[in-house]
Scaffold this motif. Sequence first.
Motif, mmCIF file in Angstrom:
data_model
loop_
_atom_site.group_PDB
_atom_site.id
_atom_site.type_symbol
_atom_site.label_atom_id
_atom_site.label_comp_id
_atom_site.label_asym_id
_atom_site.label_seq_id
_atom_site.Cartn_x
_atom_site.Cartn_y
_atom_site.Cartn_z
ATOM 1 N N GLU A 1 0.818 -1.216 0.000
ATOM 2 C CA GLU A 1 0.000 0.000 0.000
ATOM 3 C C GLU A 1 0.848 1.260 0.000
ATOM 4 O O GLU A 1 0.478 2.261 -0.638
ATOM 5 N N THR A 2 1.963 1.260 0.704
ATOM 6 C CA THR A 2 2.803 2.451 0.768
ATOM 7 C C THR A 2 3.838 2.496 -0.354
ATOM 8 O O THR A 2 4.104 3.569 -0.910
ATOM 9 N N THR A 3 4.408 1.352 -0.715
ATOM 10 C CA THR A 3 5.437 1.356 -1.756
ATOM 11 C C THR A 3 4.845 1.683 -3.122
ATOM 12 O O THR A 3 5.448 2.417 -3.910
ATOM 13 N N ARG A 4 3.663 1.142 -3.420
ATOM 14 C CA ARG A 4 3.066 1.385 -4.737
ATOM 15 C C ARG A 4 2.732 2.864 -4.940
ATOM 16 O O ARG A 4 2.596 3.327 -6.070
ATOM 17 N N ALA A 5 2.590 3.611 -3.847
ATOM 18 C CA ALA A 5 2.228 5.020 -3.940
ATOM 19 C C ALA A 5 3.395 5.901 -4.369
ATOM 20 O O ALA A 5 3.188 7.059 -4.737
ATOM 21 N N GLU A 6 4.610 5.375 -4.320
ATOM 22 C CA GLU A 6 5.776 6.147 -4.735
ATOM 23 C C GLU A 6 5.838 6.183 -6.257
ATOM 24 O O GLU A 6 5.900 5.137 -6.916
ATOM 25 N N THR A 7 5.875 7.360 -6.829
ATOM 26 C CA THR A 7 5.784 7.508 -8.282
ATOM 27 C C THR A 7 6.981 6.932 -9.022
ATOM 28 O O THR A 7 6.861 6.543 -10.184
ATOM 29 N N GLU A 8 8.139 6.851 -8.379
ATOM 30 C CA GLU A 8 9.333 6.355 -9.062
ATOM 31 C C GLU A 8 9.468 4.839 -9.004
ATOM 32 O O GLU A 8 10.302 4.263 -9.706
ATOM 33 N N VAL A 9 8.672 4.184 -8.168
ATOM 34 C CA VAL A 9 8.725 2.717 -8.087
ATOM 35 C C VAL A 9 7.941 2.123 -9.245
ATOM 36 O O VAL A 9 6.769 2.442 -9.450
ATOM 37 N N THR A 10 8.583 1.257 -10.024
ATOM 38 C CA THR A 10 7.934 0.672 -11.206
ATOM 39 C C THR A 10 7.482 -0.764 -10.997
ATOM 40 O O THR A 10 6.730 -1.291 -11.811
ATOM 41 N N GLU A 11 7.958 -1.412 -9.931
ATOM 42 C CA GLU A 11 7.551 -2.784 -9.650
ATOM 43 C C GLU A 11 7.694 -3.069 -8.170
ATOM 44 O O GLU A 11 8.499 -2.458 -7.473
ATOM 45 N N LEU A 12 6.873 -4.008 -7.698
ATOM 46 C CA LEU A 12 6.911 -4.455 -6.307
ATOM 47 C C LEU A 12 7.503 -5.858 -6.236
ATOM 48 O O LEU A 12 7.539 -6.572 -7.242
ATOM 49 N N ALA A 13 7.943 -6.251 -5.064
ATOM 50 C CA ALA A 13 8.442 -7.615 -4.856
ATOM 51 C C ALA A 13 7.608 -8.295 -3.782
ATOM 52 O O ALA A 13 7.238 -7.674 -2.783
ATOM 53 N N ALA A 14 7.303 -9.559 -3.992
ATOM 54 C CA ALA A 14 6.524 -10.310 -3.004
ATOM 55 C C ALA A 14 6.719 -11.800 -3.209
ATOM 56 O O ALA A 14 6.956 -12.260 -4.326
ATOM 57 N N GLY A 15 6.613 -12.533 -2.129
ATOM 58 C CA GLY A 15 6.671 -13.994 -2.188
ATOM 59 C C GLY A 15 5.934 -14.621 -1.027
ATOM 60 O O GLY A 15 5.101 -15.502 -1.191
ATOM 61 N N SER A 16 6.210 -14.131 0.187
ATOM 62 C CA SER A 16 5.603 -14.723 1.381
ATOM 63 C C SER A 16 4.088 -14.622 1.367
ATOM 64 O O SER A 16 3.394 -15.495 1.888
ATOM 65 N N GLY A 17 3.562 -13.562 0.770
ATOM 66 C CA GLY A 17 2.118 -13.392 0.722
ATOM 67 C C GLY A 17 1.394 -14.448 -0.078
ATOM 68 O O GLY A 17 0.167 -14.574 0.015
ATOM 69 N N LEU A 18 2.128 -15.234 -0.859
ATOM 70 C CA LEU A 18 1.509 -16.302 -1.642
ATOM 71 C C LEU A 18 1.274 -17.553 -0.802
ATOM 72 O O LEU A 18 0.281 -18.259 -0.991
ATOM 73 N N PHE A 19 2.165 -17.840 0.144
ATOM 74 C CA PHE A 19 2.040 -19.027 0.986
ATOM 75 C C PHE A 19 1.411 -18.716 2.345
ATOM 76 O O PHE A 19 0.903 -19.606 3.010
ATOM 77 N N GLY A 20 1.473 -17.469 2.794
ATOM 78 C CA GLY A 20 0.826 -17.080 4.046
ATOM 79 C C GLY A 20 1.346 -17.784 5.277
ATOM 80 O O GLY A 20 0.555 -18.372 6.032
ATOM 81 N N PRO A 21 2.654 -17.709 5.570
ATOM 82 C CA PRO A 21 3.163 -18.309 6.812
ATOM 83 C C PRO A 21 2.648 -17.548 8.028
ATOM 84 O O PRO A 21 2.156 -16.415 7.915
#
Length: 438
Positions: free
Chosen positions: A287-307
């Motif tokens: 929610e906060t990183t995507r709001a930065e205008t210079e960021v072109t992509e996000l990184a994620a992995g843990s949110g797929l398995f939900g530990p």
Amino acid sequence: MSTTETLLLPDLEHAASLCALPQHERFARYNQALKAAVAQGKTYPVALLDLAAVRCNAADLVRRAEGVPIRIASKSLRVPSIISAILALDGFSGVLAYSLGEAIELVRSGVTDDAVVGYPVLDSAQLTVLHSDPELLQKITLMVDRPEQLTPILAARTMAASGIGSDAANELPATRICLDVDCSLRFSRLVHIGARRSAIRTVRDAVAAATHIAGVPGLKLVGIMGYEAQIAGVTDSSLVVRQMKRVSVRELSKRRTEIVRAVRKALAAQGAPDLEFVNGGGTGSFETTRAETEVTELAAGSGLFGPHLFDGYDAFKPQPAAFFATQVTRKPTPNIVTVHGGGWVASGAAGADRLPKPVWPRGLAVTDLEGAGEVQTPLRVRARAGATGTPEIGSPVWWRHTKAGELAEHVNEFWALGTDLENLHRLLTYRGEGAAFL
């Protein structure tokens, strides 16, 4: 690394209906899948992946990203067929790998054609393999934050060029480089909150690094990465933590924007190509990183398995998707059962939150004295509301790991449950493929 299993995730509508089932019905399905795996010769412990939950989590990440592409952090999955299946979904693009050897295997096996290695590489053997293959050079990006890290890269490049002749060396693709920027929060030299990753923190640091790289023949600066661990990787456990995150978001948003713009300006001044990507964040900071205008992509992995480490965020609640089952082998007292195994403790600062969590039957807890044991784990049966009774000898106990990808380092395969209980998928992990990248 093989690519024998082509995995299709369940359609979202069907997956959502399964994720909406009450907990007891979901674990009834898991127990049926477990029986099927055991009937096929699998012995305890058994790792299970709920593909419906994975699909729902993927959809939720895309929703939260609001159109910003998501690069998969492969360290949080470590299952090639799952990485491929996620990359086939809209909203996901590329892999953030944790070692060069892993990136090479993912590219060569066709899992991805865009791998960014998230950590510096000094291994001369792996760098030699990379620079000996022009296709790999075009598809893999290396991470740096200090000039010393360029020395083995340039040595491997020189060796490759000398081995193919001067004419071919001139056509060798440039080595793709990404700058890792420190995104931690600092109040002074004494107060540091966040990961200690990078030596690049200020605009001056980043411009100096970018200018240096742009001036080295054979290198191409293509990206900037920054991981705000104190935001993305810390749960919203208190008012103090929430306030720390708000302060950090404000500071980092301004600093990262200034860094990216300054680097772009410096590259243009040298006649170098512009950046191709700016990668930021993690599952916990979309929610906060995507709001930065210079960021072109996000990184994620843990949110797929939900530990279970990711249970405590305010903005999102991932579906638990990855489990492992151990078998009750002893019952020393009426309120204690003992399972064989269980001690798959997560990395990080030692503490109770690093222990795996028994989640079914309800009402079980590790003991304070023994915790999660190496070859056996005693579990207290707590008399509380919602408890589902004392498991008998021979019955399973289901656990969730603290972290997403580390479970895959303990097992050769996940038994993956889709929508059809009669059709289990056997998905090999990196370990099951015979690979140990770190």
